[in-house]
Design a protein around this motif. Structure first.
Motif, PDB file in Angstrom:
ATOM      1  N   ASP A 189       0.851  -1.192   0.000  1.00 34.82           N
ATOM      2  CA  ASP A 189       0.000   0.000   0.000  1.00 34.82           C
ATOM      3  C   ASP A 189       0.886   1.241   0.000  1.00 34.82           C
ATOM      4  O   ASP A 189       2.092   1.165   0.266  1.00 34.82           O
ATOM      5  CB  ASP A 189      -0.950   0.008   1.202  1.00 34.82           C
ATOM      6  CG  ASP A 189      -0.229   0.050   2.541  1.00 34.82           C
ATOM      7  OD1 ASP A 189       0.336   1.115   2.874  1.00 34.82           O
ATOM      8  OD2 ASP A 189      -0.214  -0.984   3.250  1.00 34.82           O
ATOM      9  N   GLY A 190       0.296   2.391  -0.295  1.00 37.31           N
ATOM     10  CA  GLY A 190       1.051   3.621  -0.438  1.00 37.31           C
ATOM     11  C   GLY A 190       1.707   4.106   0.849  1.00 37.31           C
ATOM     12  O   GLY A 190       2.821   4.632   0.824  1.00 37.31           O
ATOM     13  N   GLU A 191       1.026   3.937   1.968  1.00 36.40           N
ATOM     14  CA  GLU A 191       1.590   4.384   3.236  1.00 36.40           C
ATOM     15  C   GLU A 191       2.845   3.587   3.596  1.00 36.40           C
ATOM     16  O   GLU A 191       3.845   4.140   4.052  1.00 36.40           O
ATOM     17  CB  GLU A 191       0.547   4.264   4.353  1.00 36.40           C
ATOM     18  CG  GLU A 191      -0.577   5.282   4.243  1.00 36.40           C
ATOM     19  CD  GLU A 191      -1.541   5.201   5.412  1.00 36.40           C
ATOM     20  OE1 GLU A 191      -1.326   4.344   6.313  1.00 36.40           O
ATOM     21  OE2 GLU A 191      -2.510   5.988   5.444  1.00 36.40           O
ATOM     22  N   ARG A 192       2.787   2.278   3.374  1.00 37.23           N
ATOM     23  CA  ARG A 192       3.953   1.434   3.653  1.00 37.23           C
ATOM     24  C   ARG A 192       5.095   1.787   2.697  1.00 37.23           C
ATOM     25  O   ARG A 192       6.272   1.761   3.093  1.00 37.23           O
ATOM     26  CB  ARG A 192       3.577  -0.040   3.500  1.00 37.23           C
ATOM     27  CG  ARG A 192       4.734  -1.015   3.745  1.00 37.23           C
ATOM     28  CD  ARG A 192       5.341  -0.836   5.117  1.00 37.23           C
ATOM     29  NE  ARG A 192       6.457  -1.754   5.329  1.00 37.23           N
ATOM     30  CZ  ARG A 192       7.407  -1.593   6.230  1.00 37.23           C
ATOM     31  NH1 ARG A 192       7.390  -0.519   7.022  1.00 37.23           N
ATOM     32  NH2 ARG A 192       8.392  -2.462   6.360  1.00 37.23           N
ATOM     33  N   LEU A 193       4.755   2.137   1.453  1.00 35.40           N
ATOM     34  CA  LEU A 193       5.784   2.537   0.491  1.00 35.40           C
ATOM     35  C   LEU A 193       6.563   3.740   1.007  1.00 35.40           C
ATOM     36  O   LEU A 193       7.797   3.771   0.952  1.00 35.40           O
ATOM     37  CB  LEU A 193       5.155   2.866  -0.861  1.00 35.40           C
ATOM     38  CG  LEU A 193       6.096   3.489  -1.907  1.00 35.40           C
ATOM     39  CD1 LEU A 193       7.267   2.562  -2.213  1.00 35.40           C
ATOM     40  CD2 LEU A 193       5.335   3.836  -3.184  1.00 35.40           C
ATOM     41  N   LEU A 194       5.850   4.730   1.528  1.00 30.57           N
ATOM     42  CA  LEU A 194       6.526   5.918   2.071  1.00 30.57           C
ATOM     43  C   LEU A 194       7.460   5.548   3.221  1.00 30.57           C
ATOM     44  O   LEU A 194       8.563   6.076   3.323  1.00 30.57           O
ATOM     45  CB  LEU A 194       5.488   6.942   2.540  1.00 30.57           C
ATOM     46  CG  LEU A 194       4.917   7.884   1.490  1.00 30.57           C
ATOM     47  CD1 LEU A 194       3.902   8.820   2.143  1.00 30.57           C
ATOM     48  CD2 LEU A 194       6.011   8.693   0.827  1.00 30.57           C
ATOM     49  N   GLU A 195       7.010   4.640   4.076  1.00 32.62           N
ATOM     50  CA  GLU A 195       7.852   4.195   5.186  1.00 32.62           C
ATOM     51  C   GLU A 195       9.126   3.538   4.661  1.00 32.62           C
ATOM     52  O   GLU A 195      10.229   3.796   5.167  1.00 32.62           O
ATOM     53  CB  GLU A 195       7.082   3.205   6.073  1.00 32.62           C
ATOM     54  CG  GLU A 195       5.907   3.819   6.819  1.00 32.62           C
ATOM     55  CD  GLU A 195       5.104   2.771   7.572  1.00 32.62           C
ATOM     56  OE1 GLU A 195       5.511   1.575   7.558  1.00 32.62           O
ATOM     57  OE2 GLU A 195       4.080   3.118   8.174  1.00 32.62           O
ATOM     58  N   ILE A 196       8.971   2.693   3.653  1.00 36.78           N
ATOM     59  CA  ILE A 196      10.120   1.989   3.062  1.00 36.78           C
ATOM     60  C   ILE A 196      11.095   2.990   2.439  1.00 36.78           C
ATOM     61  O   ILE A 196      12.316   2.895   2.613  1.00 36.78           O
ATOM     62  CB  ILE A 196       9.648   0.989   1.985  1.00 36.78           C
ATOM     63  CG1 ILE A 196       8.878  -0.171   2.623  1.00 36.78           C
ATOM     64  CG2 ILE A 196      10.827   0.471   1.168  1.00 36.78           C
ATOM     65  CD1 ILE A 196       9.712  -1.075   3.493  1.00 36.78           C
ATOM     66  N   VAL A 197      10.556   3.956   1.714  1.00 41.41           N
ATOM     67  CA  VAL A 197      11.409   4.951   1.047  1.00 41.41           C
ATOM     68  C   VAL A 197      12.187   5.771   2.071  1.00 41.41           C
ATOM     69  O   VAL A 197      13.383   6.018   1.908  1.00 41.41           O
ATOM     70  CB  VAL A 197      10.553   5.878   0.149  1.00 41.41           C
ATOM     71  CG1 VAL A 197      11.353   7.096  -0.306  1.00 41.41           C
ATOM     72  CG2 VAL A 197      10.040   5.105  -1.062  1.00 41.41           C
ATOM     73  N   ARG A 198      11.518   6.187   3.138  1.00 39.38           N
ATOM     74  CA  ARG A 198      12.191   6.978   4.173  1.00 39.38           C
ATOM     75  C   ARG A 198      13.269   6.165   4.890  1.00 39.38           C
ATOM     76  O   ARG A 198      14.293   6.709   5.317  1.00 39.38           O
ATOM     77  CB  ARG A 198      11.156   7.496   5.168  1.00 39.38           C
ATOM     78  CG  ARG A 198      10.291   8.611   4.603  1.00 39.38           C
ATOM     79  CD  ARG A 198       9.066   8.865   5.440  1.00 39.38           C
ATOM     80  NE  ARG A 198       8.273   9.958   4.907  1.00 39.38           N
ATOM     81  CZ  ARG A 198       6.986  10.135   5.161  1.00 39.38           C
ATOM     82  NH1 ARG A 198       6.347   9.285   5.970  1.00 39.38           N
ATOM     83  NH2 ARG A 198       6.328  11.157   4.632  1.00 39.38           N
TER      84      ARG A 198
END
Length: 205
Positions: free
Chosen positions: A35-44
Motif C-alpha cells: 500500500d502507499g503508506e507502507r511505500l513511504l515508510e520503506i522509502v524513508r
C-alpha cells in the motif's frame, strides 16, 4: 548498484519481479510494500534509487505517494507500474514527478529496461503507451513562434531555463512563460514530455 523499492497490492506480482531481478547484476530490491503508506515508510527508511509503484493501492494511491516521495527525495526516480493506459493517468503520474510508466502486462525485460533507463536519468514510457500517448502531440502543424522554436531547439539540446535565458538574452521568467505557452499549444503535460518532444523533433536553423 541500483536499489529498488516495489509497491504493488498483489504480492505474487512483487515476488515475480523480485525473482527476475535477483539474477541481474547491479540491481537489488531493498524494500516492498502492498500500500502507499507502507511505500513511504520503506522509502524513508531505505532511500532506494528507484521506486516501482502501482497507481491504485490501498490507504494511499501511487500518484499521491509519488508526489510525496519526490517532494522529500527529489533524486529518487519513480516508475508507474499500472494496468491503466489512459492519458489522464499517465499525465497525473508525470505531473507528480514520475520518470517512467509501464504496463503490468509488459515483459520483465521491459521492467528491467525501465529501471536502468530512469536510474541513468532518462525517462521511459512503455512503447505500446508511447504510440497512443504521444501521437496527438506529434503535430508539425502546431503554430509555434520563432522564439518558441528557438526555445524548443535549446530544450532538445538539454539546456536549462537559465542557460536558455542567457543564450537568448532574455529573462528566466520569460523563458518559463514561453515553456508554459509551448506546453499548452502542443497539448503536452510536464517537463519530461516537452523534453521528449523537443528531442524527437529535427530543427534546422
Amino acid at each position: 548498484m541500483i536499489t529498488i523499492a516495489i509497491a504493488e497490492d498483489h504480492q505474487s506480482l512483487i515476488d515475480g519481479i523480485k525473482l527476475f531481478l535477483e539474477y541481474e547484476d547491479g540491481i537489488r530490491v531493498t524494500g516492498e510494500a502492498n500500500d502507499g503508506e507502507r511505500l513511504l515508510e520503506i522509502v524513508r527508511l531505505k532511500r532506494p534509487d528507484v521506486v516501482l509503484t502501482d497507481i491504485r493501492m490501498p490507504k494511499m494511491d501511487g500518484i499521491t505517494a509519488t508526489r510525496l516521495i519526490k517532494k522529500e527525495f527529489p533524486a529518487i526516480k519513480v516508475i508507474a507500474f499500472s494496468m491503466f493506459e489512459q492519458d489522464e493517468a499517465i499525465s497525473q503520474m508525470e505531473e507528480a514527478g514520475a520518470s517512467g510508466y509501464i504496463l503490468k502486462n509488459s515483459s520483465l525485460k521491459t521492467v528491467l529496461a525501465a529501471i536502468r533507463t530512469v536510474a541513468a536519468g532518462d525517462t521511459f514510457f512503455d512503447s505500446s503507451l508511447k504510440n497512443s500517448h504521444t501521437a496527438k502531440k506529434d503535430n508539425s502543424d502546431v503554430p509555434l513562434s520563432k522564439r518558441e522554436h528557438e526555445i524548443v531547439k535549446l530544450i532538445g539540446e538539454g539546456r536549462t531555463s537559465q542557460e536558455i535565458a542567457d543564450l537568448l538574452f532574455i529573462g528566466k521568467t520569460t523563458v518559463d512563460t514561453h515553456r508554459k505557452n509551448i506546453l499548452k499549444k502542443l497539448s503536452l503535460h510536464g517537463k519530461s514530455e516537452l523534453l521528449r518532444y523537443s528531442m524527437e523533433k529535427k530543427y534546422d536553423f
